[in-house]
Write an enzyme that holds these catalytic residues in place. Sequence first.
Site, PDB file in Angstrom:
ATOM      1  N   ASN A   9      -4.541   3.749  -6.259  1.00  0.00           N
ATOM      2  CA  ASN A   9      -5.714   2.941  -5.992  1.00  0.00           C
ATOM      3  C   ASN A   9      -6.842   3.651  -5.324  1.00  0.00           C
ATOM      4  OD1 ASN A   9      -7.374   0.753  -5.404  1.00  0.00           O
ATOM      5  ND2 ASN A   9      -5.914  -0.287  -4.083  1.00  0.00           N
ATOM      6  N   LYS A  11      -9.935   2.879  -4.897  1.00  0.00           N
ATOM      7  CA  LYS A  11     -10.593   1.733  -3.950  1.00  0.00           C
ATOM      8  C   LYS A  11     -12.145   2.263  -4.249  1.00  0.00           C
ATOM      9  CE  LYS A  11      -6.839   1.100  -0.713  1.00  0.00           C
ATOM     10  NZ  LYS A  11      -6.361   0.773   0.441  1.00  0.00           N
ATOM     11  N   HIS A  93      -5.033  -7.780  -4.068  1.00  0.00           N
ATOM     12  CA  HIS A  93      -5.121  -6.977  -3.022  1.00  0.00           C
ATOM     13  C   HIS A  93      -5.708  -7.559  -1.720  1.00  0.00           C
ATOM     14  CE1 HIS A  93      -5.803  -3.444  -0.680  1.00  0.00           C
ATOM     15  NE2 HIS A  93      -4.875  -2.752  -1.240  1.00  0.00           N
ATOM     16  N   GLU A  95      -7.394  -6.279   0.711  1.00  0.00           N
ATOM     17  CA  GLU A  95      -8.763  -6.124   1.048  1.00  0.00           C
ATOM     18  C   GLU A  95      -9.779  -7.111   0.438  1.00  0.00           C
ATOM     19  OE1 GLU A  95      -8.700  -1.748   0.080  1.00  0.00           O
ATOM     20  OE2 GLU A  95      -7.300  -1.488   1.946  1.00  0.00           O
ATOM     21  N   GLU A 163       2.840  -5.283  -0.179  1.00  0.00           N
ATOM     22  CA  GLU A 163       1.998  -4.475   0.781  1.00  0.00           C
ATOM     23  C   GLU A 163       1.538  -4.782   2.073  1.00  0.00           C
ATOM     24  OE1 GLU A 163      -0.584  -1.653  -1.709  1.00  0.00           O
ATOM     25  OE2 GLU A 163      -1.700  -3.242  -1.372  1.00  0.00           O
ATOM     26  N   GLY A 169      -3.427   1.850   4.949  1.00  0.00           N
ATOM     27  CA  GLY A 169      -4.591   2.612   5.572  1.00  0.00           C
ATOM     28  C   GLY A 169      -4.364   2.961   6.996  1.00  0.00           C
ATOM     29  N   SER A 207       0.412   3.264   3.127  1.00  0.00           N
ATOM     30  CA  SER A 207       0.560   4.300   3.944  1.00  0.00           C
ATOM     31  C   SER A 207       1.799   5.170   3.212  1.00  0.00           C
ATOM     32  CB  SER A 207       0.831   4.280   5.323  1.00  0.00           C
ATOM     33  OG  SER A 207      -0.216   3.832   5.859  1.00  0.00           O
TER      34      SER A 207
HETATM   35  P1  PGA Z   1      -2.937   3.243   1.601  1.00  0.00           P
HETATM   36  O1  PGA Z   1      -3.530   2.061   0.699  1.00  0.00           O
HETATM   37  O2  PGA Z   1      -2.018   3.996   0.791  1.00  0.00           O
HETATM   38  O3  PGA Z   1      -4.280   4.004   1.976  1.00  0.00           O
HETATM   39  O4  PGA Z   1      -2.245   2.686   2.827  1.00  0.00           O
HETATM   40  C1  PGA Z   1      -2.491   1.226  -0.094  1.00  0.00           C
HETATM   41  C2  PGA Z   1      -3.195   0.141  -0.632  1.00  0.00           C
HETATM   42  O5  PGA Z   1      -4.107  -0.296  -0.244  1.00  0.00           O
HETATM   43  O6  PGA Z   1      -3.004  -0.206  -1.887  1.00  0.00           O
END
Ligand code: PGA
Length: 247
Positions: A9, A11, A93, A95, A163, A169, A207
């Site tokens: 992803n 983003k 997601h 976010e 998640e 992140g 992560s």
């Molecule tokens: P990350 O993001 O691997 O940077 O923690 C995962 C995600 O948001 O799908």
Amino acid sequence: MPTKIAAGNWKMNGTQAEMPQAHLIAEAAAAWAGVTLLCPPATLLARMSVETSGPALKLGGQACHRAPRGAHTGDISAPMLAGAGATYCLAGHSERRTDHGETDADVAAQIEAIWAAGMTAILCIGETLDQREAGRTLDVLRDQLDGSLPPRATAGNTVVAYEPIWAIGTGKVASPAQVAEVHDVLRADLTDRIDGGAEISLLYGGSVKAGNAAELFALSNVDGALVGGASLTAEDFVPIVEALAES
Ligand code: PGA
């Protein structure tokens, strides 16, 4: 067997000028046929579909509006993503839930739109740190499934990504024991809830890196990963894809 998926992803990362990097990731990751899914920003999707996609590389959108078209400035619809080469699309997601206030009901409507456009939905669910510390993780996840997974879900049209929000992140990956506990409960819940639930791909996200991927993929109900930061370079992403292909 659920399909194995290593989903990157990207983003809000990736400009036209960064296409060479995008090609590098796509080409390197595509060596493991069928396992790799990349979700670039919508502005790169059509170009990647024409220039790098093939049977070995799947492409996805990151989010879509619930309507197929209309007066929604700045939004993108599921048919637009499908027309640009996506066969998957993320929904829910964290976010999006945080930045855009998307609710479970919004996510359910988006999943219906994703299906109507002929794509597979990747439903993202996860708890906050406060919810985990209050011992509410499993209730929160069950509520998110109740509110956002439409009853027509099947293993053919839906993937579920767990998640934990506190792990996205942050560099804090959930421990294998924490992931195993949640994924085993999700598998049982989905098997009860929908036909073919035993076959739904269950991804872990938060992560994931080359250094922790193999131990996560060794867990019985982890069928892949949704990878953010570590999907932005071939050097970081390819070992994750490789670990999944070999799991
Ligand atoms: P990350 O993001 O691997 O940077 O923690 C995962 C995600 O948001 O799908």
